[in-house]
Scaffold this active site. Structure first.
Site, PDB file in Angstrom:
ATOM      1  CE  LYS A  90      -4.354  -1.735   1.844  1.00 50.61           C
ATOM      2  NZ  LYS A  90      -5.342  -1.638   2.941  1.00 50.61           N
ATOM      3  CE  LYS A 102      -8.309 -11.558  -2.280  1.00 53.71           C
ATOM      4  NZ  LYS A 102      -7.950 -11.017  -0.983  1.00 53.71           N
ATOM      5  CE  LYS A 128     -12.754  -2.960  -2.385  1.00 54.55           C
ATOM      6  NZ  LYS A 128     -13.416  -3.376  -1.184  1.00 54.55           N
TER       7      LYS A 128
END
Ligand code: TRP
Length: 333
Positions: free
Chosen positions: A114, A196, A199
Site C-alpha cells: 500500500k 486474486k 475490485k
C-alpha cells in the site's frame, strides 16, 4: 453469553464488494452464525488509512451494512456494528501502540504494497493498521478469526500482541486463532486467473461486483480468459477453467466432480454462459434485497445502534481491565 466460541471478522466499507469477497467472506459468515457467537464489524476507521471522499465513505458504509443484511447476516444472531461507534477500538489501539515496535509494522507485506500504491499518502494510520485490527479482535475475547491469506500476517501480530500483554501484565487477552473455512475457494481474476479477484483491478472485466446486473455478469463471464484446449476439468495448468469451475461449484453447491461431469463435452462458450447465469441467479436477489433495505435508513440505523450497544458492553469490559492492569487510575463515579 453461552459456551459457543466467539468469532470476529470485519470488512472495510471501501466501495463495491466483489463476488470474491462474497464467496470468500460474507457467504461463509452467514453459515457461522448458528455455531459461534459472531461479531461482524464494518471497519470504517481502517478505511481512512487511504484517501476517502467523505460523502462516499458514508454511502459505502450504509451499502455494506445493507449488503450484510441482504446476504443473510441476522442481527438477532450476530452482533453487527460500525467500528467507529465503539471508541474502545481506538482507545485500545493506543495502549497496544505502546507495545508495538515500528519494525513489526514496516515489514508487513500489505504496508509495503500500500505504501507503493499510495506513495503520496504514506501516513501513520496506514502503518498502524494492523494494531487497530488487533484491537478489533482482542477487545471481544475472540477465539476465531476468519481471514483470507492476505490478512494472515496481521492476525499473527494480534496473537503476538496478546501474548506480549499477557506476559507483561498477567493473563488478559485470549490468543485468537485463524478460522480456516472448509470450502476454501479463492476466487481469481477473470482476466488473469493466477491473480486474486480484486475490485481495485484497472480492468473492470476482471471482477464481478455484487452490484453488477445480469447482462454485465454474463458479458464478463463470456470474456473470461481460459486456454486453448477444450477440456472442462480442474487442473493446475488450467487456471482459468479451474477458477470458473470453482465459482460454479460454490454458487450452485455442486461438487467439482459433479460440475466436471455436467459440463463434459460442452464447448468453452456454453460453459462460460452457464457459469455466468449461475452467478447472476445468486447476485440478482441479493442486489434487489440490498436496494430494498437501503431505502429504509431508519431500520439500518436501529440495527447498527443496537449492535454498537451490544459490542460496547463487551469491549469496555476488556478495555477497563486493560487500563487497570497498565496502571491508569479509574475515573471516580
Ligand atoms: N483488514 C481486514 C481486511 O481488509 C478487515 C478487518 C479489519 C478485519 N479489522 C478486522 C478482519 C478484524 C478480521 C478481523 O480484510
Amino acid at each position: 453469553m453461552d459456551d459457543k466460541k466467539i468469532l470476529f471478522s470485519a470488512v472495510q466499507p471501501s466501495g463495491t464488494l466483489t463476488l470474491g469477497n462474497y464467496i470468500g467472506a460474507i457467504k461463509n459468515w452467514t453459515k457461522l452464525q448458528d455455531d459461534y457467537n459472531c461479531i461482524y464489524s464494518i471497519a470504517d476507521l481502517h478505511t481512512l488509512t487511504v484517501k476517502q471522499e467523505p460523502a462516499l465513505l458514508r454511502a459505502h458504509t450504509y451499502e455494506l451494512t445493507a449488503l450484510y443484511l441482504a446476504c443473510g447476516i441476522d442481527p438477532e444472531k450476530a452482533i453487527l456494528f460500525i467500528q467507529s461507534h465503539v471508541p474502545a477500538h481506538a482507545e485500545l489501539t493506543w495502549i497496544l501502540n505502546t507495545m508495538t515496535y515500528p519494525g513489526e509494522l514496516t515489514r508487513m507485506t500489505q504496508f509495503k504494497d500500500k505504501s507503493q500504491r499510495h506513495c503520496d499518502n504514506v501516513n501513520m494510520g496506514l502503518m498502524d493498521y494492523p494494531v487497530l485490527m488487533a484491537s478489533d479482535i482482542l477487545l471481544y475475547n475472540t477465539e476465531l478469526v476468519p481471514v483470507g491469506a492476505d490478512q494472515k500476517q496481521h492476525l499473527e501480530l494480534s496473537r503476538d500482541l496478546a501474548i506480549r500483554f499477557n506476559s507483561r501484565y498477567s493473563e488478559t487477552f485470549k490468543v485468537p486463532e485463524p478460522y480456516i473455512s472448509k470450502v476454501g475457494a479463492k476466487i481469481m481474476s477473470l482476466q488473469e486467473p493466477t491473480k486474486k479477484m480484486s475490485k481495485s483491478d484497472a480492468n473492470i472485466n476482471a471482477f464481478i461486483s455484487m452490484d453488477d446486473d445480469t447482462d454485465t455478469i454474463i458479458r464478463k463471464f463470456k470474456r473470461a480468459v481460459t486456454d486453448s484446449d477444450n477440456k472442462i476439468v480442474m487442473s493446475e495448468d488450467k487456471p482459468g477453467i479451474s477458477n470458473l469451475l470453482s465459482i460454479y461449484s460454490v454458487v450452485t453447491g455442486t461438487s467439482i466432480e459433479d460440475a466436471e461431469k455436467r459440463f463434459d463435452g460442452y464447448g468453452y462458450g456454453d460453459f462460460k454462459l452457464a457459469v455466468g447465469e449461475a452467478v447472476a441467479d445468486v447476485i440478482k436477489p441479493i442486489k434487489e434485497e440490498k436496494e430494498r433495505i437501503l431505502k429504509d435508513k431508519a431500520y439500518i440505523d436501529k440495527i447498527l445502534a443496537d449492535g454498537a450497544d451490544r459490542a460496547s458492553r463487551i469491549a469496555y469490559k476488556t478495555l477497563s481491565k486493560v487500563y487497570r492492569k497498565v496502571g491508569l487510575v479509574p475515573r471516580a463515579r
